[in-house]
Design a protein around this motif. Sequence first.
Motif, mmCIF file in Angstrom:
data_model
loop_
_atom_site.group_PDB
_atom_site.id
_atom_site.type_symbol
_atom_site.label_atom_id
_atom_site.label_comp_id
_atom_site.label_asym_id
_atom_site.label_seq_id
_atom_site.Cartn_x
_atom_site.Cartn_y
_atom_site.Cartn_z
ATOM 1 N N ARG A 278 1.823 1.616 -2.157
ATOM 2 C CA ARG A 278 1.087 -0.365 -2.541
ATOM 3 C C ARG A 278 1.901 -0.725 -0.969
ATOM 4 O O ARG A 278 0.903 -1.622 -0.843
ATOM 5 C CB ARG A 278 0.979 -0.401 -3.690
ATOM 6 N N GLU B 161 7.184 5.549 -6.173
ATOM 7 C CA GLU B 161 6.721 6.042 -4.608
ATOM 8 C C GLU B 161 5.575 5.405 -4.296
ATOM 9 O O GLU B 161 5.196 5.145 -3.488
ATOM 10 C CB GLU B 161 6.832 7.860 -5.134
ATOM 11 N N PHE B 162 4.900 5.831 -5.496
ATOM 12 C CA PHE B 162 3.150 4.328 -6.046
ATOM 13 C C PHE B 162 3.409 3.238 -5.478
ATOM 14 O O PHE B 162 2.745 2.838 -4.645
ATOM 15 C CB PHE B 162 2.709 4.983 -6.494
ATOM 16 N N ILE C 254 2.271 6.558 -13.505
ATOM 17 C CA ILE C 254 2.149 7.241 -11.609
ATOM 18 C C ILE C 254 1.943 5.385 -11.467
ATOM 19 O O ILE C 254 2.690 5.592 -10.736
ATOM 20 C CB ILE C 254 0.774 7.399 -11.424
ATOM 21 N N TRP C 255 1.059 4.638 -12.154
ATOM 22 C CA TRP C 255 1.167 3.504 -11.279
ATOM 23 C C TRP C 255 2.474 2.528 -10.943
ATOM 24 O O TRP C 255 2.716 2.040 -9.958
ATOM 25 C CB TRP C 255 -0.211 2.232 -12.453
ATOM 26 N N PHE D 201 3.719 8.571 2.042
ATOM 27 C CA PHE D 201 3.825 9.334 0.501
ATOM 28 C C PHE D 201 3.723 10.272 0.167
ATOM 29 O O PHE D 201 4.699 10.499 -0.761
ATOM 30 C CB PHE D 201 2.453 8.531 -0.185
ATOM 31 N N SER E 178 5.413 4.251 -10.975
ATOM 32 C CA SER E 178 6.183 4.964 -10.363
ATOM 33 C C SER E 178 6.834 4.183 -8.830
ATOM 34 O O SER E 178 5.922 3.196 -8.511
ATOM 35 C CB SER E 178 5.745 6.254 -9.841
#
Length: 139
Positions: A114, A109-110, A104-105, A133, A107
């Motif tokens: 950020r 999208e993430f 997830i970190w 998001f 990805s």
Amino acid sequence: MPGFSPPSEGWSPPPEEKHAPGPGGGSNGLAVAALVTGIAAVLLFWTAIGGVLLGIAALITGILGVRRARRAAAGRSTMSLIGAVLGGLGLIGGVLVLMLGVAIWNSEEFGNLRECVDAADTQEELDQCDRDFQDEVEN
């Protein structure tokens, strides 16, 4: 005292029985440690410390406890084995949660979230980042 009569002459208390530890006897602190850390690892698998570190500790102490019990130096081999299995399950769960977090970190999208949050100055801009998001994740 009513109902109490002194012991008759020649009576002596029974001798205490002492058994030497043999197979299944004796104490095995490693078994207890394995079981406790195994249960904690399963309950806390969703944390890095709980799943991974406690899982490793339970696995190691469980294996050592089983080996000690097989040498007939102590008992509780089943408890050691259960602790090792629970530790292994906690370890697997902890590693999977850790891998999911890393995925997830990393990805796209993430990463976009950020960047948006870093550039936001007001609460409204932060709320817009959150909405963007959620739209990205849903599509």
